[in-house]
Design an enzyme around this catalytic site. Structure first.
Site, PDB file in Angstrom:
ATOM      1  CD  GLU A   1      -1.480  -0.009   3.603  1.00 50.67           C
ATOM      2  OE1 GLU A   1      -1.888  -1.131   3.955  1.00 50.67           O
ATOM      3  OE2 GLU A   1      -1.915   1.046   4.078  1.00 50.67           O
TER       4      GLU A   1
ATOM      5  CB  CYS B   1       4.921  -1.503  13.506  1.00 51.33           C
ATOM      6  SG  CYS B   1       4.824  -1.302  11.726  1.00 51.33           S
TER       7      CYS B   1
ATOM      8  CB  CYS C   1       3.583   7.546   2.534  1.00 55.40           C
ATOM      9  SG  CYS C   1       4.208   6.339   3.707  1.00 55.40           S
TER      10      CYS C   1
ATOM     11  CB  CYS D   1       8.413  -5.041   8.205  1.00 54.37           C
ATOM     12  SG  CYS D   1       9.826  -4.202   8.957  1.00 54.37           S
TER      13      CYS D   1
ATOM     14  CB  CYS E   1       8.548  -1.713  15.571  1.00 53.61           C
ATOM     15  SG  CYS E   1      10.155  -1.266  14.916  1.00 53.61           S
TER      16      CYS E   1
ATOM     17  CB  CYS F   1       1.959   2.541   7.317  1.00 54.49           C
ATOM     18  SG  CYS F   1       2.968   2.176   8.734  1.00 54.49           S
TER      19      CYS F   1
HETATM   20  N1  SAH Z   1      10.836   0.791   8.959  1.00 52.16           N
HETATM   21  C1  SAH Z   1      10.934   2.204   8.874  1.00 52.16           C
HETATM   22  C2  SAH Z   1       9.837   2.876   8.061  1.00 52.16           C
HETATM   23  C3  SAH Z   1       8.441   2.397   8.174  1.00 52.16           C
HETATM   24  S1  SAH Z   1       7.468   2.858   9.556  1.00 52.16           S
HETATM   25  C4  SAH Z   1      11.026   2.819  10.245  1.00 52.16           C
HETATM   26  O1  SAH Z   1      10.969   2.090  11.220  1.00 52.16           O
HETATM   27  O2  SAH Z   1      11.249   4.006  10.351  1.00 52.16           O
HETATM   28  C5  SAH Z   1       7.275   4.616   9.505  1.00 52.16           C
HETATM   29  C6  SAH Z   1       7.138   5.230  10.890  1.00 52.16           C
HETATM   30  O3  SAH Z   1       5.855   4.913  11.472  1.00 52.16           O
HETATM   31  C7  SAH Z   1       8.180   4.736  11.887  1.00 52.16           C
HETATM   32  O4  SAH Z   1       8.614   5.795  12.681  1.00 52.16           O
HETATM   33  C8  SAH Z   1       7.381   3.739  12.705  1.00 52.16           C
HETATM   34  O5  SAH Z   1       7.990   3.481  13.935  1.00 52.16           O
HETATM   35  C9  SAH Z   1       6.035   4.441  12.795  1.00 52.16           C
HETATM   36  N2  SAH Z   1       4.909   3.586  13.163  1.00 52.16           N
HETATM   37  C10 SAH Z   1       4.647   2.324  12.770  1.00 52.16           C
HETATM   38  N3  SAH Z   1       3.517   1.874  13.324  1.00 52.16           N
HETATM   39  C11 SAH Z   1       3.033   2.883  14.077  1.00 52.16           C
HETATM   40  C12 SAH Z   1       1.898   3.034  14.907  1.00 52.16           C
HETATM   41  N4  SAH Z   1       1.014   2.049  15.072  1.00 52.16           N
HETATM   42  N5  SAH Z   1       1.718   4.222  15.518  1.00 52.16           N
HETATM   43  C13 SAH Z   1       2.608   5.232  15.349  1.00 52.16           C
HETATM   44  N6  SAH Z   1       3.698   5.147  14.607  1.00 52.16           N
HETATM   45  C14 SAH Z   1       3.927   3.980  13.977  1.00 52.16           C
END
Ligand code: SAH
Length: 360
Positions: free
Chosen positions: A102, A129, A115, A122, A126, A343
Site C-alpha cells: 500500500e 507496528c 508515502c 517487515c 517493532c 500504514c
Molecule cells: N521501517 C521504517 C519505516 C516504516 S514505519 C522505520 O521504522 O522508520 C514509519 C514510521 O511509522 C516509523 O517511525 C514507525 O515506527 C512508525 N509507526 C509504525 N507503526 C506505528 C503506529 N502504530 N503508531 C505510530 N507510529 C507507527
C-alpha cells in the site's frame, strides 16, 4: 504451466529498475541505436507509460522484441480509498506475484506527498507496528517502489513533489534496491524529483545509515527513535538490542557531517511507556546537541497490542516541555483518519477480508 510461465518471467530483466546507461547497453546489444534506449527510458520515467504498447514511436516489431527480453512493472490498484476530511488517498497495489502493497497520497499546501512501501511485510518486529505482525515476505524491486509513485500519478493526474519511504518495510533492510530507486527517481532524465524532497525513514540499522551517508545523496534521513534510553527503546523495538543509542547517534552524526542534512527523529508517543517527563529530559539531551527535528506521533493503537495514545493535552504538554528545552518539535498531523490512515492497515484488512474489521 503457470509455474513455467513464472519461471520465464523471472528470467526476464526488470527494465524499469535499469539505469539509463544499463538500458543503453542492453538496447545497443539488441542491435538498436542508443537514442532508442533514451526514448524507452523517457516513456518509462517521464511519460510514465503503463506498458511497451504505449511507446508509439518505437516500431511494433521492436516492442515485441522488448517484451520477450524484459519484464515491465506497472502496478494496478486493487483498491483506492479517499478521505472526505483531507483528500488523502490510499492505494492498494497488486504485484506480479499476487502480493499486495500500500501507498498513500497526501495533499499538502506545498505539494503532493506520497508515502511508499519498501518491502512486502517487515522483519523488524517493532511492537506497535501493524506491518511487521506477519514478518517479511520479500523485498520490493526498485521498479516496484518507483511505480507506486508513477501509478498514483497515472491514476490521479496529480504531480508528486515529495516522497517519503515510510510505508511498510524497513528501507535499509532492502538497501541496494532502495538506493537504485532513489537514483532513478531523482535522475534528471526521469521524473527528476529533488533529492531534498525524498525522506527515508529507518528503525536504526547502523551500518546502513553509515553506508547511506557515503552515497553522495541529499535526501533526508528520519530515524525512528521512540525511546531516548536503550532500556526504553528495547521495550518497543527489537533492533535496539542490536545497536545502542550511542552507536546510533554516532551514525546519524556521521550522516549529518557528510550530507549537511538535518536529521528527523520520529517519536511515537505510547501512554505509560515513553511519555514521562523523565523521557522529555532524556530526549532533550539527545536532541539538544544535534541539528535535528523531532516529529511526535501519537501511537496508532493496533488490536494485537495494548498500546494507547496519551490524550491530546498531554501530547501538547510533552511538546511544550521539549520546546522549553529549545528543541525543534512538531506533532505529526494525522491524515486520512476516516480511511485506515496508519500504514499497513489497508493491506492487512485486505488480507484478512471476511474476518473481523481491523481498526488502528
Ligand atoms: N521501517 C521504517 C519505516 C516504516 S514505519 C522505520 O521504522 O522508520 C514509519 C514510521 O511509522 C516509523 O517511525 C514507525 O515506527 C512508525 N509507526 C509504525 N507503526 C506505528 C503506529 N502504530 N503508531 C505510530 N507510529 C507507527
Amino acid at each position: 504451466m503457470i509455474g513455467q510461465k513464472a519461471a520465464e518471467t523471472m528470467e526476464k530483466t526488470d527494465i524499469k529498475s535499469m539505469t539509463r546507461e544499463e538500458l543503453q547497453e542492453a538496447i545497443c546489444g539488441m542491435g538498436e541505436k542508443k537514442f532508442r534506449a533514451d526514448q524507452i527510458y523517457n516513456w518509462m520515467h517521464v511519460k510514465l507509460a503503463a506498458g511497451f504498447d504505449e511507446m508509439t514511436n518505437i516500431s511494433k516489431a521492436f516492442r515485441e522484441e522488448c517484451k520477450e527480453k524484459f519484464s515491465y512493472t506497472a502496478l494496478e490498484a486493487v483498491r483506492v480509498q479517499k478521505s472526505k476530511i483531507d483528500g488523502t488517498q490510499k492505494f492498494l497495489f497488486a504485484l506480479e506475484d499476487g502480493n499486495v502493497v500500500e501507498s498513500v497520497l497526501m495533499p499538502y499546501k506545498h505539494g503532493n506527498s506520497v508515502c511508499i512501501s519498501s518491502q512486502v511485510g517487515c522483519r523488524m518486529g517493532c511492537r506497535f507496528c501493524a506491518s511487521t505482525l506477519d514478518g517479511l515476505t520479500r523485498n520490493l524491486k526498485s521498479s516496484e517502489m518507483l511505480d507506486q509513485i508513477y501509478s498514483i500519478t497515472r491514476i490521479t493526474g496529480e504531480r508528486v513533489s515529495n516522497v517519503v519511504v515510510m510505508g511498510t518495510g524497513e528501507p535499509l533492510d532492502n538497501y541496494d534496491n532502495l538506493v537504485r530507486f532513489i537514483r532513478l527517481l531523482t535522475d534528471e532524465n526521469g521524473l527528476h524529483l529533488s533529492q531534498r524532497n525524498v525522506t527515508v525513514s529507518t528503525c536504526g540499522i547502523v551500518p546502513g545509515i553509515i553506508k547511506l551517508a557515503e552515497e553522495g545523496l541529499q535526501i533526508t534521513l528520519a530515524l525512528s527513535l521512540h525511546g531516548a534510553t536503550d532500556e526504553k527503546r528495547q521495550e518497543l523495538m527489537p533492533i535496539a538490542k542490536v545497536y545502542s543509542i550511542n552507536e546510533l547517534m554516532d551514525a546519524v552524526d556521521a550522516y549529518f557531517a557528510r550530507t549537511g542534512r538535518r536529521i528527523t527523529f520520529e517519536y511515537s508517543l505510547v501512554a505509560g511507556i515513553n511519555d514521562t517527563y523523565e523521557d522529555v529530559e532524556h530526549l532533550s539531551k539527545l536532541a539538544g546537541k544535534r541539528n535535528c527535528h523531532i516529529n511526535l506521533i501519537p501511537v496508532n493503537p493496533i488490536k494485537e497490542r495494548n498500546f494507547r495514545q496519551p490524550d491530546q493535552a498531554y501530547v501538547a504538554a510533552f511538546k511544550n516541555k521539549l520546546e522549553k528545552n529549545r528543541i525543534n518539535v512538531t506533532i505529526r498531523r494525522e491524515m486520512g483518519r476516516d480511511i485506515d490512515g496508519a500504514c499497513g492497515q489497508l493491506r492487512k484488512r485486505h488480507l484478512e477480508e471476511g474476518k473481523e474489521d481491523i481498526r488502528c
